[in-house]
Scaffold this motif. Structure first.
Motif, PDB file in Angstrom:
ATOM      1  N   GLN A   1       0.843  -1.197   0.000  1.00 42.16           N
ATOM      2  CA  GLN A   1       0.000   0.000   0.000  1.00 42.16           C
ATOM      3  C   GLN A   1       0.883   1.255   0.000  1.00 42.16           C
ATOM      4  OE1 GLN A   1      -3.383  -0.031   0.012  1.00 42.16           O
ATOM      5  NE2 GLN A   1      -3.659   2.182   0.100  1.00 42.16           N
TER       6      GLN A   1
ATOM      7  N   GLN B   1      -6.073  -5.620  -5.396  1.00 41.42           N
ATOM      8  CA  GLN B   1      -5.938  -6.026  -4.000  1.00 41.42           C
ATOM      9  C   GLN B   1      -6.079  -7.533  -3.925  1.00 41.42           C
ATOM     10  OE1 GLN B   1      -6.513  -3.413  -1.240  1.00 41.42           O
ATOM     11  NE2 GLN B   1      -6.027  -4.860   0.370  1.00 41.42           N
TER      12      GLN B   1
ATOM     13  N   ARG C   1      -1.962  -4.962  -1.236  1.00 45.02           N
ATOM     14  CA  ARG C   1      -2.354  -4.007  -2.259  1.00 45.02           C
ATOM     15  C   ARG C   1      -1.192  -3.772  -3.204  1.00 45.02           C
ATOM     16  NH1 ARG C   1      -7.107  -1.864  -4.284  1.00 45.02           N
ATOM     17  NH2 ARG C   1      -6.464  -0.328  -5.794  1.00 45.02           N
TER      18      ARG C   1
ATOM     19  N   SER D   1       0.564  -1.235  -5.787  1.00 46.27           N
ATOM     20  CA  SER D   1       0.586   0.168  -6.200  1.00 46.27           C
ATOM     21  C   SER D   1       1.522   0.308  -7.395  1.00 46.27           C
ATOM     22  CB  SER D   1       1.025   1.060  -5.029  1.00 46.27           C
ATOM     23  OG  SER D   1       2.283   0.676  -4.546  1.00 46.27           O
TER      24      SER D   1
ATOM     25  N   ARG E   1      -6.045   3.627  -7.565  1.00 47.65           N
ATOM     26  CA  ARG E   1      -7.309   2.899  -7.662  1.00 47.65           C
ATOM     27  C   ARG E   1      -7.887   3.012  -9.066  1.00 47.65           C
ATOM     28  NH1 ARG E   1      -9.151   0.952  -2.572  1.00 47.65           N
ATOM     29  NH2 ARG E   1      -7.337   1.216  -1.215  1.00 47.65           N
TER      30      ARG E   1
END
Length: 379
Positions: A285, A342, A347, A349, A369
């Motif tokens: 994340q 996810q 997660r 990135s 996102r």
């Protein structure tokens, strides 16, 4: 009495083993509503006769991999929207991210796996639901991270078949050249047009499919696995970088942090490569905004003076990716595409970007996102 108790225990054991065997064979394909939207984040240049590089940054989740048909539906929806925007033609090269094929190991698993709270629990369900496949994989595991090697190996044959059918099929359906991200497989090779697995070490590889759905050349191996990967993924070894001829020009593929090594660009220059596709992934994340942790590999290039923590992760990717930066790279242009989504508590990135004329072009919103398209029209 003892004989009765022994028979009772044997009967209970047999019932338990039988029940477990039945449970492992049960697979659900429950309803799943996937977000099929994708946004055009970058559209650089003017449409012309020389084709384009189109990066597809998907947003994926474990349930997308419950069946190849489900994953295909999502990726096809993305490409259909790209077609509607006029971004697909016979000279289009579509680039997908690193490990988009690796997660095919989640096919046809128990509901408990997809509903797990974290990745470790999910991997436990993966092993618990495939005892015979796991046992066979353990006998053949090569890496220091023995269990991780076995988990990735135990469904390799099916994964290779699904990878070729899925991504070769998409290339043919949409009439494009497709860089199919990457997949981890044991000693893979293309034999008579079919992706095959071997019995050797695991490699992180990428395969390019032509518009007729057939693979172009041999799988390109990741040459420099990171520190976290080296326990179960082997480096490229003696295999050199290769190039494939596409309708838009000669193409080279770099996987993940292989794009940080200046020597790789020199090798691609020697092959006459004009276009470079980088299939990448960055777990964690907000990892894109955190301090860069360095090469995380024993093979740190001597000519790189950048020190860990000196820049953010994203800034380091932009600086170290040398596509089209003369004299380091004679390529015309390239694109770096990151996996998003996810997977339980993990997660992904990373922000995809285009490389042209020695500079990087990225989406302005900086969000991690949602699915994105990045398009570069070739001059």
């Amino acid at each position: 009495m003892r004989k009765f108790l022994l028979l009772s225990l044997l009967a209970l054991l047999l019932a338990a083993v039988t029940g477990y065997g039945v449970w492992t064979q049960q697979r659900s394909s429950g309803h799943y509503l996937s977000d099929l939207r994708i946004r055009l984040a970058v559209n650089q240049g003017v449409a012309g006769a020389h084709g384009n590089l189109l990066g597809l940054q998907p947003e994926l989740f474990p349930n997308d991999y419950q069946s190849p048909a489900r994953l295909r539906r999502k990726l096809a929806a993305y490409l259909q929207q790209a077609r509607g925007l006029g971004l697909l033609n016979e000279k289009t090269i579509v680039v997908l991210p690193e490990h988009i094929g690796t997660w095919l190991l989640l096919r046809d698993e128990k509901d408990e796996l997809y509903q797990a709270l974290d990745q470790q629990e999910a991997m436990n369900w993966l092993m618990f639901g495939n005892p015979l496949k796991l046992l066979g994989a353990l006998f053949n595991a090569k890496g220091r991270s023995f269990l991780e090697d076995a988990r990735l190996r135990m469904k390799a044959r099916t994964m290779a078949e699904d990878y070729q059918a899925l991504f070769g099929g998409l290339a043919k359906e949409f009439g494009v050249t497709l860089v199919a991200g990457s997949i981890v497989l044991p000693d893979p090779s293309v034999e008579q047009g079919t992706l095959k697995i071997g019995k050797g070490a695991l490699y992180n590889v990428s395969l390019v499919f032509a518009a007729d759905g057939h693979p172009l050349g041999q799988p390109q191996r990741k040459l420099y696995p990171t520190f976290d990967e080296r326990g179960y993924i082997k480096g490229g070894g003696r295999q050199e970088l290769t190039a494939v001829q596409t309708p838009a020009g000669k193409l080279g593929v770099l996987i993940g942090t292989d794009s940080w090594y200046p020597d790789n660009y020199s090798k691609l220059d020697e092959l006459g490569v004009s276009l470079i596709a980088v299939a990448a992934s960055l777990p964690g994340q907000n990892s894109w905004d955190k301090p860069w942790r360095g090469f995380k590999n024993a093979a740190t290039p001597a000519e790189i003076s950048l020190r860990p923590g000196e820049l953010g992760e994203g800034e380091a990717w932009h600086r170290l990716t040398l596509i089209s930066r003369a004299p380091a790279s004679q390529s015309t242009a390239g694109i770096s595409v990151f996996l998003h989504g996810q997977f339980w508590n993990q997660r992904y990135s990373g922000q995809s970007f285009i490389s042209q004329d020695g500079r990087s072009i990225a989406a302005r919103d900086g969000s991690d996102r949602g699915a994105r398209l990045l398009n570069l029209w070739l001059p």
